[in-house]
Design a protein around this motif. Structure first.
Motif, PDB file in Angstrom:
ATOM      1  N   ARG A  93       0.832  -1.210   0.000  1.00 32.94           N
ATOM      2  CA  ARG A  93       0.000   0.000   0.000  1.00 32.94           C
ATOM      3  C   ARG A  93       0.867   1.261   0.000  1.00 32.94           C
ATOM      4  NH1 ARG A  93      -5.462  -1.109   1.768  1.00 32.94           N
ATOM      5  NH2 ARG A  93      -5.723  -3.351   2.141  1.00 32.94           N
ATOM      6  N   TYR A 111      -4.249  -6.446  -1.053  1.00 32.42           N
ATOM      7  CA  TYR A 111      -5.583  -5.873  -0.844  1.00 32.42           C
ATOM      8  C   TYR A 111      -6.656  -6.941  -0.663  1.00 32.42           C
ATOM      9  CZ  TYR A 111      -3.716  -1.296  -2.132  1.00 32.42           C
ATOM     10  OH  TYR A 111      -3.000  -0.109  -2.158  1.00 32.42           O
ATOM     11  N   VAL A 126      -4.789   3.303  -6.618  1.00 40.41           N
ATOM     12  CA  VAL A 126      -4.932   1.856  -6.803  1.00 40.41           C
ATOM     13  C   VAL A 126      -5.391   1.563  -8.220  1.00 40.41           C
ATOM     14  CG1 VAL A 126      -6.196  -0.208  -6.092  1.00 40.41           C
ATOM     15  CG2 VAL A 126      -5.392   1.415  -4.368  1.00 40.41           C
TER      16      VAL A 126
END
Length: 453
Positions: A93, A111, A126
């Motif tokens: 992330r 994720y 993302v």
């Protein structure tokens, strides 16, 4: 990677012959963990557990996917310490937040969502990362990314040639500043579209258009009026440019480079342009470039696979070594040509396959390379997996650390020489010696004992 302060330990961590007990002991030291986390293959559960015990969340980042067993993955997923439990996901992330490229497998694991769900994430970073990483995404996903409200996502969706832009989205994309440069370099253009792109005044768009392989002759002629050296190089490499114009444009850029103009030097030596169209040109046309004064054209001809013998002979004697190297990669290169080229100039490890690995290379000649004066040539002797100990001792005494490191990695190195290289002042040599699977267990134990492990 080498641990500069304790290369013995980082190398031992990479050693494929290191027993589990040795690896567990290494996990108690930062340098040992450094090597263990970069070794190839799946780590035994006991080693992964030791890494978690001593390295905590810093080490847990590397314990994911095929690096650990399914049981250990479950162990980490259920770990009571959230810093360890979430270490890998947090790392991915963070990388996404910073725009560092990650694979689609990384994203799915971090994720815990399938690619289609990630492509519809509420976070535009993302979505942009998915557009970069998921190359074989379906057209429905691509259309959603092409029309995404975030310009960064749209740019990411057009960065690669595939999956591309559907015909009915051309005009929309050509009018979108976020993606103009990306698609201007590869889509066929009408003259009106070409003119509209140039009218944006955007330098990135201009450079992209100049390198478009589908430009027509009138477009190339129009670009000749540019004063940008990158455009001059692109135009010079076009199939529509006459030899006289090509010579003039390249001479102009070379003169600008010599006068100290930085962008001219970049255009000459670092631009993405090349006359790649020449590889697909008819044979008769390719042969006319054998005498071209510009190396890049001769190099493209040398990348062909169907030239007549007289052309290969000429390319094998080209004054530029990069042309000779390109020609030598053909399937039927004569052994003597390969031998002479490597004796004169060595090989290039970043171009695969290496010429020394060519099927026609006379490998029985490798041993003779230990006598070469140029260390970049002499190192090829190490390609002989049965190189005699006497020759290895000579290479291990070289002033060049890359020769000593190569000797430390050799599969036929005598134990006493390997132990000698463990004392080398250069960390890379020591690391490679400790990583050699021929290292005796007793020497492994001595390394551990010296480090207090």
């Amino acid at each position: 990677m080498v641990h500069l302060k304790e290369p013995h330990l980082s190398g031992l961590g990479r050693n494929p012959a290191a027993p589990v007990e040795v690896m567990v002991r290494l996990a108690a030291h930062a340098a040992g963990r450094h090597g263990l986390t970069t070794r190839k293959g799946q780590l035994p559960d006991a080693v992964a557990e030791a890494l978690l015990t001593h390295g905590g969340s810093d080490t847990a980042v590397s314990l994911h996917g095929d690096r650990v067993s399914p049981a250990m993955r479950r162990r980490i997923a259920e770990h009571p310490d959230p810093a360890i439990r979430d270490a890998y996901a947090d790392f991915v992330r963070t990388m996404v937040e910073r725009g560092a490229r990650m694979s689609i497998e990384d994203l799915v694991e971090a994720y815990d969502r399938v690619p289609t769900e990630l492509a519809a994430s509420s976070d535009p970073k993302v979505r942009a990362m998915v557009a970069v990483a998921w190359q074989d995404r379906p057209i429905t996903v691509q259309l959603a990314l092409l029309t995404d409200p975030d310009p960064g996502v749209r740019a990411a969706a057009t960065r690669s040639e595939h999956p591309g832009v559907p015909d009915d989205h051309y005009e929309r994309c050509l009018a979108d500043p976020a993606v103009q440069a990306n698609i201007a370099r590869r889509l066929p253009l009408t003259f009106d579209q070409f003119a509209r792109l140039l009218a944006t005044g955007d330098e990135a768009v201009l450079h992209a258009v100049a390198g478009n392989p589908h430009l027509t002759a009138d477009m190339v002629t129009y670009l000749q009026g540019s004063e940008d050296p990158h455009v001059h190089v692109a135009v010079a490499y076009s199939r529509h440019t006459t030899p006289e114009t090509r010579d003039r444009l390249l001479a102009l850029v070379e003169a600008e480079n010599e006068s100290g103009r930085d962008d001219a030097g970049l255009a000459l030596h670092w631009s993405p342009y090349s006359p790649s169209w020449l590889r697909d040109a008819p044979l008769a046309e390719r042969l006319t470039y054998l005498q071209c004064p510009h190396v890049v054209f001769r190099r493209e001809v040398a990348a062909s696979g169907d030239l007549p013998d007289h052309a290969w002979r000429q390319l094998d004697e080209d004054p530029d070594v990069s042309v000779r190297r390109a020609a030598a990669h053909r399937p039927d290169t004569p052994p003597q040509v390969l031998l002479q080229l490597l004796r004169a100039h060595g090989d290039l490890s970043h171009i695969r396959p290496m010429l020394v690995d060519h099927p026609n290379f006379p490998r029985h000649e490798l041993r003779g390379f230990v006598e070469e004066q140029d260390p970049r040539v002499r190192i090829l002797a190490l390609k002989d997996l049965e190189l005699p100990p006497a020759d290895l001792r000579g290479l291990a005494a070289s002033a060049e650390s890359f020769l000593r490191a190569g000797t430390a990695r050799h599969p036929n190195i005598p134990t006493d020489l390997l132990e000698l290289l463990l004392t080398d002042p250069e960390p890379r040599v020591t690391d490679d010696a400790a990583a050699n699977p021929l290292l005796p267990r007793a020497q492994m134990d001595r390394i551990l004992a010296k480090a207090g492990l």
